[in-house]
Scaffold this active site. Structure first.
Site, PDB file in Angstrom:
ATOM      1  CG  HIS A 180      30.654  30.267  41.245  1.00  0.00           C
ATOM      2  ND1 HIS A 180      29.777  30.680  40.280  1.00  0.00           N
ATOM      3  CD2 HIS A 180      30.096  30.624  42.436  1.00  0.00           C
ATOM      4  CE1 HIS A 180      28.740  31.272  40.863  1.00  0.00           C
ATOM      5  NE2 HIS A 180      28.903  31.258  42.169  1.00  0.00           N
ATOM      6  CD  GLU A 183      31.667  30.039  47.031  1.00  0.00           C
ATOM      7  OE1 GLU A 183      31.431  29.370  46.004  1.00  0.00           O
ATOM      8  OE2 GLU A 183      30.773  30.459  47.799  1.00  0.00           O
TER       9      GLU A 183
END
Ligand SMILES: O=c1[nH]cnc2c1ncn2[C@@H]1O[C@H](CO)[C@@H](O)[C@H]1O
Length: 330
Positions: A180, A183
């Site tokens: 990730h 974000e």
């Protein structure tokens, strides 16, 4: 798509029967519980749902039932992000956890025709001990469905480079690198994920839209962003769908796939996310099929499976165009 974040109200209710008092089970109360002030609030709620998954049987039920619900949406292949660190412990050894997900994986393929693969992710908020434990669960065992290694949770305060060592080891045994990044923080985190973790795909990555050079790099190097539009609105990382950066990314030639993240928590489904993407990108049916193909292109799966999945997409599109477009539209 995250494993625990995919527990539908039906699955939550089944798990909560075994562990009463952890989260609301009444559908309205649950919908209310899944209204998030911000990312930090989301993570705290997410961790409370994790407490519903205690035993090997809970893990098996959750994972198998996710497979059933995927089939109901015509999902045929999925890489599910699993955070073993949050479930494995003295009461649930890694071996029992891994046996439970494998049992569910075999069952989902056999009973529902859904091919499941795993990405094991480090929960960043728990630091290096969690990273080491995740690496060891992934690499000291034979895990048949494991194809990728990731990191989730907070980005702020947890530079991706912190986890270089664990990613180096995961990549050395052939796992795909799928952190990730971008974000809840800016494009610098996406660069960090590429430069220090060798990211082959990025979960979210939407802040790349603020950096022309980064978008060019992603396009040139075929690094797919796994974008989850409704999640970004629910967690207030974008103001609304209309201002989502998906069109900017696509216009710059960045490969994107469309995903749900934690569908019941964000009140969505994969079909709804495709509709959202079609709306944002002005896609017709052929364009939508192209999005599905982009998901296959970026997948960490063998070419035989990719060819079979592409064949299914082509057959579906052909059957759809074989019916009168007008009829199908109504
Ligand atoms: O959208 C998301 N971004 C980051 N982490 C997420 C997201 N959805 C679920 N998790 C999960 O949050 C847990 C806490 O560290 C991890 O299990 C991570 O996989």
């Amino acid at each position: 798509m995250h494993q625990v974040g995919s527990a539908s109200p039906r699955i939550v209710a089944q798990l909560a029967e075994r562990h009463p008092g952890t989260v609301p089970t009444d559908p309205d109360a649950l919908a209310d519980y899944f209204r998030f002030d911000d990312f930090a609030h989301f993570i705290s709620i997410y961790l409370s749902v994790v407490k519903l998954v205690e035993t090997a049987e809970d893990v098996r039920l959750l994972t198998y039932e996710i497979g059933r619900e995927m089939a109901e949406q015509q999902i045929r292949y999925a890489e599910l992000t699993i955070t073993p660190y949050l479930s494995v412990g003295p009461d649930l050894p890694a071996e029992a956890f891994l046996e439970a997900i494998e049992d569910a994986r075999v069952g989902a393929a056999r009973d529902h025709g859904v091919q499941l693969r795993w990405i094991f992710d480090i929960p960043a908020d728990f630091g290096i001990p969690a990273a080491e434990a995740t690496a060891s669960i992934a690499m000291d065992h034979d895990v048949p469905g494991l194809v990728g290694f990731g990191i989730g949770g907070s980005e702020e305060g947890f530079p991706r480079s912190m986890f270089r060592d664990q990613f180096d080891r995961a990549r050395a045994v052939g796992l795909g690198s799928v952190p990730h990044a971008g974000e809840t923080t800016g494009p610098a985190t996406v660069w960090d994920a590429i430069e220090t973790l060798g990211a082959q795909r990025i979960e979210h990555g939407i802040s790349a839209a603020q950096d022309e050079d980064l978008m060019a790099y992603l396009a040139e190097n075929d690094i797919t962003l796994d974008v989850c539009p409704s999640s970004n609105v629910a967690l207030k990382v974008v103001d609304d769908l209309a201002s989502h950066p998906l069109p900017t990314l696509v216009a710059a030639g960045v490969p994107v796939s469309i995903n749900t993240d934690d569908p019941p928590m964000f009140g969505t489904t994969l079909n709804r996310e495709y509709a959202v993407a079609a709306d944002l990108l002005g896609l017709d049916e052929a364009g939508l099929a192209g999005l599905a193909r982009a998901g296959v292109d970026g997948a960490f799966v063998d070419e035989t499976t990719k060819t079979a999945l592409r064949g299914e997409i082509d057959a579906y599109v052909a059957a759809w165009s074989g019916t009168s477009g007008e009829d199908a539209r109504t």
